[in-house]
Design an enzyme around this catalytic site. Structure first.
Site, PDB file in Angstrom:
ATOM      1  N   GLY A   1       0.831  -1.181   0.046  1.00 11.59           N
ATOM      2  CA  GLY A   1       0.010  -0.098   0.083  1.00 11.59           C
ATOM      3  C   GLY A   1       0.978   1.260  -0.185  1.00 11.59           C
TER       4      GLY A   1
ATOM      5  N   ASN B   1      -8.350   3.791   8.528  1.00  4.35           N
ATOM      6  CA  ASN B   1      -7.653   2.188   9.160  1.00  4.35           C
ATOM      7  C   ASN B   1      -7.891   2.497  10.685  1.00  4.35           C
ATOM      8  OD1 ASN B   1      -5.817   4.887   8.570  1.00  4.35           O
ATOM      9  ND2 ASN B   1      -4.464   3.808   9.822  1.00  4.35           N
TER      10      ASN B   1
ATOM     11  N   GLN C   1      -7.790  -0.475   3.475  1.00  4.40           N
ATOM     12  CA  GLN C   1      -8.558  -1.147   4.439  1.00  4.40           C
ATOM     13  C   GLN C   1     -10.035  -1.698   3.822  1.00  4.40           C
ATOM     14  OE1 GLN C   1      -8.029  -1.533   7.778  1.00  4.40           O
ATOM     15  NE2 GLN C   1      -5.630  -0.976   7.335  1.00  4.40           N
TER      16      GLN C   1
ATOM     17  N   SER D   1      -3.467  -3.359  -0.620  1.00  3.01           N
ATOM     18  CA  SER D   1      -2.203  -4.187   0.045  1.00  3.01           C
ATOM     19  C   SER D   1      -2.664  -5.493   0.461  1.00  3.01           C
ATOM     20  CB  SER D   1      -1.583  -3.533   1.008  1.00  3.01           C
ATOM     21  OG  SER D   1      -0.557  -4.085   1.480  1.00  3.01           O
TER      22      SER D   1
ATOM     23  N   HIS E   1      -1.628  -8.054   2.258  1.00  2.00           N
ATOM     24  CA  HIS E   1      -1.577  -8.625   3.807  1.00  2.00           C
ATOM     25  C   HIS E   1      -2.878  -8.004   4.583  1.00  2.00           C
ATOM     26  CE1 HIS E   1      -0.079  -5.245   6.354  1.00  2.00           C
ATOM     27  NE2 HIS E   1       0.077  -4.772   5.052  1.00  2.00           N
TER      28      HIS E   1
ATOM     29  N   THR F   1      12.422  -7.355 -10.673  1.00  2.00           N
ATOM     30  CA  THR F   1      11.981  -8.642 -11.051  1.00  2.00           C
ATOM     31  C   THR F   1      10.604  -9.023 -10.097  1.00  2.00           C
ATOM     32  OG1 THR F   1      14.172  -9.483 -11.383  1.00  2.00           O
ATOM     33  CG2 THR F   1      12.426 -10.998 -10.730  1.00  2.00           C
TER      34      THR F   1
ATOM     35  N   CYS G   1       1.478   1.482  11.843  1.00  2.00           N
ATOM     36  CA  CYS G   1       2.838   2.233  11.311  1.00  2.00           C
ATOM     37  C   CYS G   1       3.065   3.376  12.346  1.00  2.00           C
ATOM     38  CB  CYS G   1       2.437   2.793   9.943  1.00  2.00           C
ATOM     39  SG  CYS G   1       1.943   1.715   8.771  1.00  2.00           S
TER      40      CYS G   1
END
Length: 398
Positions: free
Chosen positions: A74, A154, A182, A202, A204, A240, A328
């Site tokens: 994210g 969030n 979220q 994102s 996860h 990559t 975070c």
């Protein structure tokens, strides 16, 4: 009391990776490890796997596969959307509009661009964390090139009126980006009908692996690259590819969006029972965020006279994982910028607790939290000079 089994109520910080997701990822660590940029067969297998995952993400968003670009998550997606549009459209204007309650991946990116000569307007929110569409319309100028407003917050879980906000942006011919990190799996999204130009996600956050996400970029958007190097991701994002992660992201979003209403119904029943129990058992507690326009699993409550960090430590000792806000910024002693933006006083915002429910939670978990949390709050208040002063001033127990 010793630790009980772990009760995980911090799904807004991260989720576990589901077994079905891990299972589809594993072959791309071993047998199907080829570099997608190569031309031999095992490389083609990797490329086909990425193409399949891209199609799954596109389907979940109502987008076209060639509008999906895989990233590291994210934060990268937010940075790319905002910086990329800003730099590519600088000749047309230098004004960006966002809100005071964005994730720091957006706020700090905008603050960086202010040092680069861009002007940024940070829209206020009401006491529930909602943006007023009329405020957005008033803030748009002839130099506005981008509006970035998160889909759902969030910390307090408030869901913004994205379709209405994006329609205003479209009317004024301004690009509209939303941080939907979220929102995936919690709300139904259709980027076309909702007039969304760019969207960050994102994996996860919806039971996929960490370190992989995506940015939806509507075809025709003028945007600069954020990462330069090779020609991966159709020459838009060098590096990559994280094949296993991308495959996992595709599977996770497929599972997360298969039955959103069913998922929400189960989670919301538990969340509402948890809220009722907290407000009934603990005095001087208040819900943060909108009472109904919120993520199904999000519960953010402030408790007067105590510190949120202390609550977390005591809850952890009882095997309960929670948060005071964004993961975070969990190491920060500063009060939540989101709660302050809603008008919550500093001293009350310090006593906030975020409990976010997910697929692993059960009614038994709710029972345990409603037994443990009131005791934790009571013990902390017994040690609080502020609480004792309040009791003395009222001449009674509070």
């Amino acid at each position: 009391m010793g630790k009980q089994r772990i009760i995980y109520m911090d799904h807004s910080a991260t989720t576990y990776t589901k077994k079905d997701v891990v299972d589809v990822m594993l072959p791309y660590f071993t047998n199907h490890f080829g570099n997608p940029s190569s031309i031999y067969s095992i490389a083609r297998e990797s490329k086909q796997a990425i193409d399949s995952a891209r199609s799954k993400v596109a389907k979940a968003l109502g987008a076209q596969p060639d509008e999906i670009y895989f990233t590291s998550g994210g934060s990268e997606s937010d940075n790319w959307a905002i910086k990329g549009v800003a730099y590519a459209n600088r000749k047309r204007g230098n004004h960006i509009i966002t809100t005071k309650i964005e994730h720091h991946a957006v706020i700090h990116t905008c603050q960086f661009l202010e040092k680069e000569g861009f002007a940024v307007t940070y829209l206020p929110v009401d006491r529930y964390g909602l943006v007023d569409p009329s405020d957005l319309e008033k803030a748009i100028t002839e130099k506005t090139i981008l509006i970035s407003i998160m889909y759902a917050n969030n910390e307090i879980g408030t869901i913004e009126p994205i379709q209405e906000l994006a329609a205003i942006a479209q009317k004024h011919k301004v690009y509209f980006h939303t941080d939907a990190v979220q929102a995936i799996g919690n709300v139904s999204i259709d980027v076309k009908s909702q007039n969304i130009d760019l969207l960050s996600l994102s994996a996860h956050k919806f039971y996929g692996p960490k370190g992989v996400g995506a940015l939806y970029i509507r075809n025709g958007i003028r945007i600069e690259n954020l990462i330069h190097g090779g020609g991966q991701e159709r020459k838009k994002r060098a590096g990559t590819e994280n094949i296993a992660g991308i495959v996992g992201c595709g599977k996770a979003i497929e599972l997360a969006t298969a039955d959103i209403s069913g998922h929400n119904a189960r989670i919301q029943v538990m969340r509402d029972r948890l809220l009722r129990g907290i407000l009934e058992k603990i005095p001087h507690a208040r819900l943060n965020g909108h009472p109904t326009k919120r993520l199904p699993g999000n519960l953010n409550v402030s408790f007067e006279f105590i510190e949120g960090e202390s609550m977390l430590l005591w809850l952890d000792d009882e095997g309960i994982c929670a948060s005071t806000g964004s993961a975070c910024t969990s190491g920060s002693l500063e009060p939540s910028h989101v709660l302050l933006a809603t008008g919550l006083p500093v001293e009350i915002s310090h006593g906030s607790l975020r409990l976010t429910l997910g697929d692993v939670n059960t009614e038994a978990d709710i029972d345990v939290v409603l037994e443990v949390l009131p005791k934790v709050v009571s013990k902390l208040r017994d040690m609080s000079p502020l609480y004792q002063k309040e009791a003395k001033d009222r001449g009674c127990n509070v």
